[in-house]
Design an enzyme around this catalytic site. Structure first.
Site, short mmCIF file in Angstrom:
data_model
loop_
_atom_site.label_atom_id
_atom_site.label_comp_id
_atom_site.label_asym_id
_atom_site.label_seq_id
_atom_site.Cartn_x
_atom_site.Cartn_y
_atom_site.Cartn_z
N GLU A 143 7.10 -4.85 10.64
CA GLU A 143 5.66 -4.11 11.08
C GLU A 143 4.57 -4.88 11.43
O GLU A 143 3.87 -4.96 12.57
CB GLU A 143 5.36 -2.69 10.53
CG GLU A 143 6.35 -1.94 10.79
CD GLU A 143 5.90 -0.58 9.79
OE1 GLU A 143 4.99 -0.52 9.11
OE2 GLU A 143 6.96 0.24 9.71
N VAL A 144 4.63 -5.95 10.56
CA VAL A 144 3.46 -6.72 10.31
C VAL A 144 3.84 -8.41 10.72
O VAL A 144 4.62 -8.72 9.99
CB VAL A 144 2.50 -6.89 8.91
CG1 VAL A 144 1.25 -7.66 9.04
CG2 VAL A 144 2.13 -5.43 8.68
N ILE A 191 0.58 -1.04 0.01
CA ILE A 191 0.14 0.15 -0.01
C ILE A 191 1.05 1.17 -0.02
O ILE A 191 0.42 2.32 -0.45
CB ILE A 191 -0.98 -0.10 1.09
CG1 ILE A 191 -2.20 0.77 0.89
CG2 ILE A 191 -0.27 0.39 2.40
CD1 ILE A 191 -3.40 0.30 1.86
N HIS A 212 6.21 -12.41 5.46
CA HIS A 212 6.04 -11.67 3.94
C HIS A 212 7.56 -11.39 3.36
O HIS A 212 8.42 -10.91 4.21
CB HIS A 212 5.10 -10.67 4.01
CG HIS A 212 5.46 -9.42 4.99
ND1 HIS A 212 5.54 -9.43 6.27
CD2 HIS A 212 6.36 -8.29 4.85
CE1 HIS A 212 5.78 -8.46 7.02
NE2 HIS A 212 6.48 -7.62 5.78
P1 AMP Z 1 7.17 -4.90 7.14
O1 AMP Z 1 7.86 -3.70 7.77
O2 AMP Z 1 8.25 -5.79 6.57
O3 AMP Z 1 6.40 -5.63 8.38
O4 AMP Z 1 6.35 -4.56 6.01
C1 AMP Z 1 4.89 -4.41 6.11
C2 AMP Z 1 4.52 -3.76 4.91
O5 AMP Z 1 3.22 -3.91 4.65
C3 AMP Z 1 4.86 -2.44 4.61
O6 AMP Z 1 5.62 -2.12 3.42
C4 AMP Z 1 3.29 -1.54 4.45
O7 AMP Z 1 3.48 -0.65 3.61
C5 AMP Z 1 2.73 -2.70 4.03
N1 AMP Z 1 1.20 -2.80 4.23
C6 AMP Z 1 0.25 -2.35 5.50
N2 AMP Z 1 -0.78 -2.43 5.45
C7 AMP Z 1 -0.99 -2.76 4.01
C8 AMP Z 1 -2.38 -3.13 3.52
N3 AMP Z 1 -3.45 -2.93 3.82
N4 AMP Z 1 -2.10 -3.55 2.07
C9 AMP Z 1 -1.09 -3.40 1.52
N5 AMP Z 1 0.40 -3.57 2.07
C10 AMP Z 1 0.23 -3.02 3.44
#
Ligand code: AMP
Length: 110
Positions: A93-94, A31, A98
């Protein structure tokens, strides 16, 4: 365990721009793209992080890489970066495993 945003995308509860899906993975556009092409590849089998991979789930990161390789070939992308952020200190962050796929080249489709 609390559901992450990626659980919700996988369940169809939150919409995402899906780039590819099969029985094992879902790939969707980030996103907040950090490159002209920025796709996230997630396994359908939940693992929180590379830090949580065990011998039973060790095939999953390799499987994501193979899917990204095939996706790049199908999209005609010749150069790209693949990244796993691991843990909060690694920029994750998530907490749903991934693979970031980044390229200066644009996708043929989507
Ligand atoms: P990380 O920092 O490796 O956990 O990456 C998480 C990624 O998820 C970040 O690059 C965000 O921009 C992306 N992200 C968060 N929410 C969404 C969403 N709803 N749809 C697509 N990407 C997302």
């Amino acid at each position: 365990m609390e559901k992450t945003i990626f659980h919700k995308i996988l369940a169809g509860e939150i919409s995402a721009a899906i780039a590819y899906e099969d029985d094992e993975i879902l790939a969707f556009k980030d996103i907040h793209p950090k490159a002209p092409t920025h796709i996230l590849f997630i396994p359908k089998h939940f693992v929180a992080s590379i830090a949580d991979v065990t011998p039973d789930t060790a095939h999953i990161p390799g499987m994501l890489i193979l899917k990204a390789q095939k996706f790049a070939a199908e999209q005609g992308i010749s150069g790209y970066k693949l990244t796993f952020h691991v843990g909060k200190g690694g920029g994750q962050e998530v907490m749903y495993l991934h693979l970031h796929f980044l390229s200066e080249e644009k996708l043929k489709q989507f």
